[in-house]
Design an enzyme around this catalytic site. Structure first.
Site, short mmCIF file in Angstrom:
data_model
loop_
_atom_site.label_atom_id
_atom_site.label_comp_id
_atom_site.label_asym_id
_atom_site.label_seq_id
_atom_site.Cartn_x
_atom_site.Cartn_y
_atom_site.Cartn_z
N GLN A 190 56.48 44.02 33.67
CA GLN A 190 56.45 45.48 33.57
C GLN A 190 57.24 46.10 34.72
OE1 GLN A 190 52.86 47.96 32.55
NE2 GLN A 190 52.64 48.06 34.75
N SER A 224 41.87 42.32 38.27
CA SER A 224 42.30 42.82 36.98
C SER A 224 41.13 43.52 36.31
CB SER A 224 42.75 41.65 36.09
OG SER A 224 42.81 42.05 34.75
N LYS A 270 51.39 42.33 39.91
CA LYS A 270 50.58 41.56 38.96
C LYS A 270 51.21 41.62 37.57
CE LYS A 270 46.59 40.18 36.99
NZ LYS A 270 46.30 41.22 36.00
N HIS A 293 43.82 48.49 42.42
CA HIS A 293 44.41 49.82 42.24
C HIS A 293 44.36 50.61 43.54
CE1 HIS A 293 43.08 49.13 37.92
NE2 HIS A 293 44.34 49.46 37.76
N HIS A 310 39.87 49.28 40.24
CA HIS A 310 39.25 48.29 41.12
C HIS A 310 40.02 48.28 42.45
CE1 HIS A 310 42.70 45.92 39.92
NE2 HIS A 310 42.33 45.99 38.65
N ASP A 311 39.64 47.35 43.33
CA ASP A 311 40.27 47.33 44.67
C ASP A 311 41.79 47.17 44.60
OD1 ASP A 311 37.82 47.64 45.69
OD2 ASP A 311 37.60 45.60 46.49
N GLY A 338 52.08 47.55 40.47
CA GLY A 338 51.63 46.27 41.02
C GLY A 338 52.50 45.12 40.53
O1 PAF Z 1 49.98 48.81 34.25
C1 PAF Z 1 49.33 49.68 33.62
O2 PAF Z 1 48.17 49.96 33.93
C2 PAF Z 1 49.99 50.40 32.45
O3 PAF Z 1 50.84 49.55 31.74
C3 PAF Z 1 50.75 51.67 32.87
C4 PAF Z 1 51.91 51.37 33.79
C5 PAF Z 1 49.78 52.63 33.56
C6 PAF Z 1 51.31 52.38 31.64
O4 PAF Z 1 50.31 52.73 30.74
#
Ligand code: PAF
Length: 279
Positions: free
Chosen positions: A150, A182, A146, A33, A30-31, A144
């Site tokens: 992570q 998302s 978001k 990304h 999506h936008d 990101g």
């Molecule tokens: O954030 C995500 O889309 C996933 O957790 C990632 C970093 C691509 C790992 O699969």
């Protein structure tokens, strides 16, 4: 744009490239990304984007099977965004034999918040990201904000393994109503989509109060949880923590306005959304 599916083809595609910036994704782009791709392009070198729905990071009752796979649309969007290499492996390409070696982030970071509600999630993320880093050998990687936890876990992983990769955190891409972009927004009904921006609004209310000098973190977390419940959400957590290690700040740190972040996860209907705001 070169599209490759196997690690072998990927190795060949990156062999003579320097200064690669990698953007790992699970597709269904999506936008939000695309704004990551733009940030990657700004780094100057070639951009590689991976599209792989990573089974290792899904729990047994999560949406691995139904997670949208939209290869053709993703390829078109990446091409349009000026990405140089799209790595889109099948599961067999990525894990030709069971992935027995894993990266296990510490419980202090990976067992809290998202990791508490999704046991094993960050082991799966860290393992696939390490594998992508080894396969692509980028100098930069964009993630990101978001997925704030992570991002922090990947930053610590890169520090602890002394990987020569700069981790770039991209600001959250929001709609005009504040809703963070998302892939899971696609699961929402029209009514839920109209309600969804309230997650951001409720977090923003707490942030405004902290900025105005309210130092009662516990009360603010409870207030936000109650506000979500009152609107029909089922919140997993609202947590105000230090940006650096996602631990609870001391009263002194709050008073000194150390960098904090408010993070939340809550279900609306069957869909679980996350959001956060840096303070
Ligand atoms: O954030 C995500 O889309 C996933 O957790 C990632 C970093 C691509 C790992 O699969």
């Amino acid at each position: 744009m070169k599209v490759v599916h196997t690690i072998e083809a990927l190795h060949a595609a990156v062999r003579d490239l320097k200064n690669i910036t990698l953007v790992p994704t699970m597709g269904n782009l999506h936008d939000g990304h695309i704004s990551l791709m733009r940030l990657a392009k700004q780094q100057g070198g070639p951009v590689a984007a991976s599209v792989f729905v990573n089974r290792l990071q899904f729990g047994p009752n999560e949406d691995f099977d139904t997670y949208p796979r939209t290869f053709q649309a993703d390829a078109e969007k990446l091409e349009k965004a000026g990405v140089d290499i799209m790595f889109a492996p099948s599961e067999k390409d990525m894990y030709p034999v069971p992935q027995e070696y894993r990266v296990i982030p510490p419980d202090s970071l990976a067992g809290i918040l998202e990791g508490y509600f999704r046991p094993g999630f960050f082991n799966g993320v860290a393992t696939v990201v390490m594998k992508l880093f080894c396969a692509v050998r980028p100098v930069n990687a964009v993630f990101g904000k978001k997925d704030y936890q992570q991002l922090m876990i990947i930053r610590r992983m890169v520090e602890q393994f002394a990987l020569p990769i700069k981790i770039i955190g991209a600001e959250i891409h929001r709609g005009d109503n504040g809703l963070a972009m998302s892939s899971r927004n696609g699961y929402l009904s029209a009514e839920q989509l109209a309600e969804a921006p309230n997650l951001y609004r409720i977090l923003k209310t707490a942030v405004d109060q902290i900025r105005a000098g309210n130092q009662d973190i516990d009360a603010l977390e409870k207030q936000a949880m109650d506000a979500l419940k009152a609107r029909g959400w089922v919140p997993d957590y609202v947590s105000i923590c230090r940006q650096y290690n996602l631990q609870k700040p001391t009263a002194n740190e709050v008073a000194k306005k150390e960098p904090l972040v408010i993070l939340a996860a809550a279900k609306i209907g069957d869909t679980r959304l996350i959001d956060n705001i840096e303070i």
